[in-house]
Motif scaffolding. Sequence first.
Motif, PDB file in Angstrom:
ATOM      1  N   GLY A  42       0.863  -1.160   0.110  1.00 43.30           N
ATOM      2  CA  GLY A  42       0.064  -0.073  -0.115  1.00 43.30           C
ATOM      3  C   GLY A  42       1.055   1.129   0.087  1.00 43.30           C
ATOM      4  N   THR A  43       0.277   2.192  -0.356  1.00 41.48           N
ATOM      5  CA  THR A  43       0.841   3.787  -0.352  1.00 41.48           C
ATOM      6  C   THR A  43       0.100   4.514   0.661  1.00 41.48           C
ATOM      7  N   GLY A  44       0.639   5.771   0.732  1.00 43.50           N
ATOM      8  CA  GLY A  44      -0.250   6.850   1.399  1.00 43.50           C
ATOM      9  C   GLY A  44      -0.497   6.268   2.758  1.00 43.50           C
ATOM     10  N   CYS A  45      -1.880   6.503   3.153  1.00 43.20           N
ATOM     11  CA  CYS A  45      -2.377   6.057   4.597  1.00 43.20           C
ATOM     12  C   CYS A  45      -2.339   4.353   4.534  1.00 43.20           C
ATOM     13  N   HIS A  46      -2.413   3.798   3.210  1.00 44.17           N
ATOM     14  CA  HIS A  46      -2.397   2.264   3.514  1.00 44.17           C
ATOM     15  C   HIS A  46      -1.266   1.678   3.853  1.00 44.17           C
ATOM     16  N   GLN A  47      -0.103   2.648   3.642  1.00 45.47           N
ATOM     17  CA  GLN A  47       1.175   1.685   4.004  1.00 45.47           C
ATOM     18  C   GLN A  47       1.348   1.558   5.392  1.00 45.47           C
ATOM     19  N   ASN A  48       0.555   2.466   6.291  1.00 48.97           N
ATOM     20  CA  ASN A  48       0.561   2.133   7.493  1.00 48.97           C
ATOM     21  C   ASN A  48      -0.316   0.982   8.214  1.00 48.97           C
ATOM     22  N   THR A  49      -1.031   0.409   7.115  1.00 52.27           N
ATOM     23  CA  THR A  49      -1.749  -0.745   7.634  1.00 52.27           C
ATOM     24  C   THR A  49      -1.394  -2.088   6.852  1.00 52.27           C
ATOM     25  N   ILE A  50       0.001  -2.060   6.234  1.00 46.87           N
ATOM     26  CA  ILE A  50       0.465  -3.437   5.501  1.00 46.87           C
ATOM     27  C   ILE A  50       0.548  -4.314   6.537  1.00 46.87           C
ATOM     28  N   GLY A  51      -0.077  -5.483   6.244  1.00 51.10           N
ATOM     29  CA  GLY A  51       0.004  -6.771   7.260  1.00 51.10           C
ATOM     30  C   GLY A  51      -1.202  -7.001   8.088  1.00 51.10           C
ATOM     31  N   GLN A  52      -2.241  -6.076   7.991  1.00 49.56           N
ATOM     32  CA  GLN A  52      -3.336  -5.997   8.726  1.00 49.56           C
ATOM     33  C   GLN A  52      -4.744  -6.668   7.997  1.00 49.56           C
ATOM     34  N   ASP A  53      -5.452  -7.188   8.820  1.00 45.73           N
ATOM     35  CA  ASP A  53      -6.674  -8.077   8.190  1.00 45.73           C
ATOM     36  C   ASP A  53      -7.745  -7.015   7.878  1.00 45.73           C
ATOM     37  N   ILE A  54      -8.314  -6.849   6.684  1.00 47.73           N
ATOM     38  CA  ILE A  54      -9.224  -5.979   6.406  1.00 47.73           C
ATOM     39  C   ILE A  54     -10.622  -6.748   6.141  1.00 47.73           C
ATOM     40  N   THR A  55     -10.589  -7.814   6.713  1.00 48.95           N
ATOM     41  CA  THR A  55     -11.816  -8.579   6.427  1.00 48.95           C
ATOM     42  C   THR A  55     -13.082  -7.740   6.438  1.00 48.95           C
ATOM     43  N   GLY A  56     -14.065  -7.867   5.844  1.00 54.75           N
ATOM     44  CA  GLY A  56     -15.403  -7.245   5.961  1.00 54.75           C
ATOM     45  C   GLY A  56     -16.129  -7.382   4.868  1.00 54.75           C
ATOM     46  N   ASN A  57     -17.530  -6.870   4.700  1.00 52.44           N
ATOM     47  CA  ASN A  57     -18.356  -6.926   3.377  1.00 52.44           C
ATOM     48  C   ASN A  57     -17.875  -5.669   2.843  1.00 52.44           C
ATOM     49  N   ASN A  58     -16.831  -5.727   2.026  1.00 47.53           N
ATOM     50  CA  ASN A  58     -16.403  -4.465   1.316  1.00 47.53           C
ATOM     51  C   ASN A  58     -16.044  -5.019  -0.154  1.00 47.53           C
ATOM     52  N   VAL A  59     -15.785  -4.105  -1.158  1.00 45.25           N
ATOM     53  CA  VAL A  59     -15.622  -4.200  -2.561  1.00 45.25           C
ATOM     54  C   VAL A  59     -14.784  -5.307  -2.757  1.00 45.25           C
TER      55      VAL A  59
END
Length: 573
Positions: free
Chosen positions: A38-55
């Motif tokens: 990820g880049t920008g703000c997503h770079q801080n959450t690399i390695g995190q689970d983003i499970t959910g009812n998303n696209v």
Amino acid sequence: MTRLQGVQIATQQIAEAISSVLGMDVTIVDETMVRIAGTGCHQNTIGQDITGNNVYSQVLSGGNEYLISDVSTSHACENCGRRDSCAELAQLCCPVLLGQETIGVIGLVAFSAKQQRELAEQGPQLLVFMRKMAELVAAKVLESEAMQRTLLLKNQMETVLNFVAEGIVAVDHQARIINLNYAAEKLLKVKATEVIGFHISEVFPGTPVEEVLRDGNGFVDREVKLWQRGKQHHYFISAKPMLQGVVVQGVVASFRLAGAQVGPAPSTSPVEFEDIIGTSRALHQVLDEAKQAASGTSTILIGGESGTGKEVLAKAIHFASERRMGPFVAVNCAAIPETLLESELFGYEEGAFTGARRGGKPGKFQMANGGTLFLDEIGDMPVALQVKLLRVLQDKLVERVGSLQAIAVNVRILAASNRDLSAMVSEGRFREDLFYRLHVISLHLPALRQRKEDVPLLAQHFLQQQAQAYAKDLQGFDAAAMECLTEYEWPGNVRELENAVECAVVKASGGTVVAADLPNRLRSARETAPEKKRLAAALASFGSDVDGKRQAALSMGISLATLYRKMKKYGLE
């Protein structure tokens, strides 16, 4: 590990490249909904689970592409739990495909009104670009997996080559050595790492290998007499060209001493307990227990770090037992590929698999019938084979691969491992029933650092052996060299000591081994030992709080930062 996690560095580089070209943030998730890049703000959450009812979950489940011009009104986002608080204004999502399988999602994200307009206006063109980037990510996965398969095949081939008793050497089209196995090292008395790249004539002078390069015709069992190191050696040599089309790209040759048996030797040199060198109490306690156990028939499990001499102890037990006239057969379970280990242990029938020898082949259990089978590094045995081994131990019957007929065997099992098998049982990586079947009598060889008083005796023994092998007249070690040997911690144990002495013998130019002849790591350890002692003494004297460390640094004439660095280096934190 998912397939994208295996190429995370490359994936992050691709994400950063896309972001720098398009001026938008990029995120890439794998099939388990973990953010891989990820880049920008997503770079801080690399390695995190983003499970959910998303696209992203919809892309993974259906393999579809999404061009979302407005997150607030898109049907694709209406069930997302983060919709009301989402900072993303627009998004383009592409699946990362390998064949029909979706292994991840690559997303282009707009966080500003300007980026949102660009995404809406250039959506079709950006979608084509992102498809290409998704294909690039997939290509990186395939490249990484192909490399892993190549490395695995290379390791398997090297293992097989080193398991062969014949010497094998390979040369390129210019007759330069590109590989040689362990048997070739022993026969030629060289180290592979030292002769790779040398011309074959420099290492193995007079061999007919170069003839094969010239005319492309191989040969089998040609009798050759060669002079090496002032002695004549009698070999049987076979060679075959390596062809690319009709062009000879190199030669592979195998050789053995005339009269030498092809394959494992039927017997091994006797070893007695008195041959095991050392006077330390730790060693002799184990030897006393081993002598008592030798007279019985029980299975024995030998523990100890790598290089402590587990196979030597196993041989001593065998030759002190009633089976001393029978064969002693050793198998290193870690050195044989899993695909070959079953047939090596139990043998195979003719036609059991492609390449099976005519008439089949007996396994190690049959070869050890009436004697002792030593299973070294048994902790590396695959669980599936552990089941079959347990059955053999219980029933005293073996079945060759491809056969339904059971063969009775009379074998005593000695096993060894440098791993904690009881911990492996708790972790489910070693069968509990097999562990207790092997653990009838347990012996544990001490590490060399736990019997430092034996180092001088062992060093002198190895010195005599290697001096004779290299035809050198060496009497012993000077005081500085012996101090290096006795102060070193020997993580590789007796095996490392033997190698260190061999290195010293090769380098020695006088009648005595001096410290400069020893490997660099031994001298470095000796040089750092006084500093470590001084540092430990200073900390003990002034205390380990901040003020104490500051005073300790002052007493040693170094800065506080240097003190902390040295504490970390020597493990004194």
